[in-house]
Design an enzyme around this catalytic site. Structure first.
Site, PDB file in Angstrom:
ATOM      1  N   ASP A 105      -5.584  -2.360   5.804  1.00  0.00           N
ATOM      2  CA  ASP A 105      -4.734  -3.416   5.254  1.00  0.00           C
ATOM      3  C   ASP A 105      -3.286  -3.244   5.678  1.00  0.00           C
ATOM      4  O   ASP A 105      -2.858  -2.166   6.098  1.00  0.00           O
ATOM      5  CB  ASP A 105      -4.836  -3.454   3.733  1.00  0.00           C
ATOM      6  CG  ASP A 105      -4.386  -2.148   3.079  1.00  0.00           C
ATOM      7  OD1 ASP A 105      -4.736  -1.080   3.600  1.00  0.00           O
ATOM      8  OD2 ASP A 105      -3.702  -2.189   2.041  1.00  0.00           O
ATOM      9  N   GLU A 114      -5.189   0.266   0.951  1.00  0.00           N
ATOM     10  CA  GLU A 114      -4.337   1.428   0.719  1.00  0.00           C
ATOM     11  C   GLU A 114      -3.015   1.032   0.086  1.00  0.00           C
ATOM     12  O   GLU A 114      -2.496   1.724  -0.783  1.00  0.00           O
ATOM     13  CB  GLU A 114      -4.093   2.153   2.048  1.00  0.00           C
ATOM     14  CG  GLU A 114      -3.359   3.486   1.920  1.00  0.00           C
ATOM     15  CD  GLU A 114      -1.855   3.378   2.082  1.00  0.00           C
ATOM     16  OE1 GLU A 114      -1.151   4.391   1.879  1.00  0.00           O
ATOM     17  OE2 GLU A 114      -1.342   2.272   2.391  1.00  0.00           O
TER      18      GLU A 114
END
Length: 486
Positions: A78, A145
């Site tokens: 991400d 994350e």
């Protein structure tokens, strides 16, 4: 956008470019996960996608390297979706528009996604390679994350067989990271009963823009301006001195990004408008002078707008303003054991009104768990005094304790010395690397983190240094050749 394809190493920049074309903001990673699964299939590699969305890909050792310890190459999929206010971009649909600016690769008006796209691209390049020497490789590409470490929290034991974790999510070439801070979110909710807009009031949008923002771990030591703190500082003046009323607030939008912009809808008594504008001009000059060394583009404005339906009560707005103004923010303590390292900090990240509530989000970091929760309790006390209805500590994750006897650390120090004629710096980082959580699931792992030089992550000023990407890649390849035997 494709000019980065001419950079070296071409294979890594090719894969990074492909990642920029697939939308992958945090919490919206289905497309990038599908892309990575298709990548594994296209190269006939064994893969698995676990229950939370992590993708694990396995590649056998190259001939002659079967006896090397297994290496887990790890990055997150991400990216932080941040853009300038005047940039039209939908992070769930639009590709990132990259460009070269001298020694750097940047994006047009948005975050670049070099954090952690360069690491993910390096892993893809190793997986597809035919001529890179390495022992058994497992790629661990984690999800979410940036907004909660969901992938690291959800990783189960038994999926991975490696002995060494190489986390490719650090942001300074020539530095090897062997420890990181833990963190916790403090989430606060204020509830209020809206009131009718008083008579003889003019509506304005109060805007704080132009701050540089940045990563709330890596950049907190730079003492940048926080848009939430600035806007509430002026709101206290506006309400106390000029009888203004608040009708809405929207400051910051990511818990791990220093807030760059904040907006409030305020009601100003008609006969006080001119005086308030003069007050704002003086206030702006004062803030600019205070932050001149860190923020060169601060802009604070009042723009007339249509009247809102309702306003905050005076009693509620005073409690809210006092709470946010008094809330700790920034560096709380420096490390005693590692000079120059922040030990404990707080980012007052988000203040936003929704319906009949105002929600506040803070991200606290510390390499000392007790200090982290002490600061969280301090924030809770301030908010309790302000009458907050709900306060919770969420998503706590541990730090990563340095192991100076690490075998892979010794190897990587020696390799760097041979390649570049100097020793790498050994550091811990005031940011939430996934290593702390991953090491809890796989305590046998020997862990290290490194990467190229990235500046201003989590902001539209994010950029990655081209030269260091090549150095990072060459170093990674040489380290894989020199992994200890089983």
């Amino acid at each position: 956008m494709s000019e980065i394809l001419n950079l070296e190493p071409k294979v890594l920049w090719k894969n990074f470019h492909s990642l920029t074309q697939v939308p992958h903001p945090s919490k919206k990673e289905e497309k990038i996960q599908a892309f990575i699964v298709d990548f594994a299939k296209s190269h006939n590699l064994e893969y698995v996608k676990d229950a939370v969305g992590n993708v694990i890909i396995r590649k056998p050792a190259t001939p002659g390297f079967e006896n090397k310890k297994g290496v887990v190459l790890q990055a997150h999929l991400d990216m932080v979706p941040q853009k300038n206010a005047d940039t039209v971009h939908d992070f769930e649909k639009d590709p990132i528009q990259t460009f070269i600016d001298g020694e750097w690769v940047k994006a047009k008006g948005t975050t670049l996604g070099a954090d952690n796209g360069i690491g993910a691209a390096a892993i893809m390049s190793i997986l597809e390679s035919k001529d890179v020497a390495h022992g058994p490789i497992e790629a661990l590409l984690t999800c979410d994350e940036e907004t909660g470490m969901t992938g690291a929290f959800g990783l189960q034991s038994g999926f991975l067989n490696g002995d060494i974790l190489m986390n490719l999510d650090s942001e300074d070439e020539g530095e090897l990271y062997v420890g990181c801070a833990g963190g916790v979110d403090v989430n606060i909710t204020f509830q209020y009963t809206p009131e009718a807009v008083p008579a003889n009031m003019n509506a304005f949008d109060l805007k704080v823009t132009g701050l540089s923002g940045g990563h709330s771990g890596m950049d907190i030591i730079l003492y940048k301006g926080n848009a939430n703190k600035i806007i509430f500082r002026f709101l206290r003046i506006a309400t106390k001195k000029y009888g203004c009323r608040m009708a809405g607030i929207a400051g910051g939008n990511m818990r791990n990004a220093i807030p760059r912009e904040a907006f409030a809808t305020i009601l100003v008594p008609t006969d006080k408008v001119d005086a308030l504008k003069k007050e704002l001009a003086n206030f702006t000059e004062m803030v600019q002078a205070e932050l001149v060394a860190k923020e060169s583009n601060i802009h604070i404005s009042l723009e007339a707008t249509s009247a809102p339906q309702n306003a905050f009560s005076e009693e509620f707005q005073n409690r809210l303003i006092n709470s946010i103004y008094a809330c700790p923010n920034g560096v709380a303590r420096m490390s005693d054991s590692m000079p120059g390292l922040v030990e404990t900090s707080l980012n007052l990240a988000i203040v936003k009104s929704e319906g009949n509530e105002v929600k506040v989000a803070c991200l606290l970091r510390s390499s000392v768990d007790t200090a982290k929760f002490d600061l969280a309790e301090m924030v809770a006390c301030v908010m309790e005094l302000g009458g907050a209805q709900k306060i919770s500590f969420d998503g706590a994750y541990p730090g990563w304790k340095p192991n100076m006897d690490s075998a892979i650390l010794k190897v990587m120090q020696d390799v760097y010395q041979k390649m570049y004629g100097k020793k790498p710096e050994i550091k811990a980082v005031h940011a939430g690397l996934e290593c702390g959580l991953l090491g809890g699931v796989y305590p046998n792992w020997d862990m290290i983190s490194f990467g190229p030089t990235i500046r201003n992550p989590h902001s539209p000023d994010e950029r990655v240094n081209i030269k260091t990407v090549k150095m990072f890649w060459d170093y990674l390849l040489e380290c894989l050749k020199n992994v200890p035997n089983k």
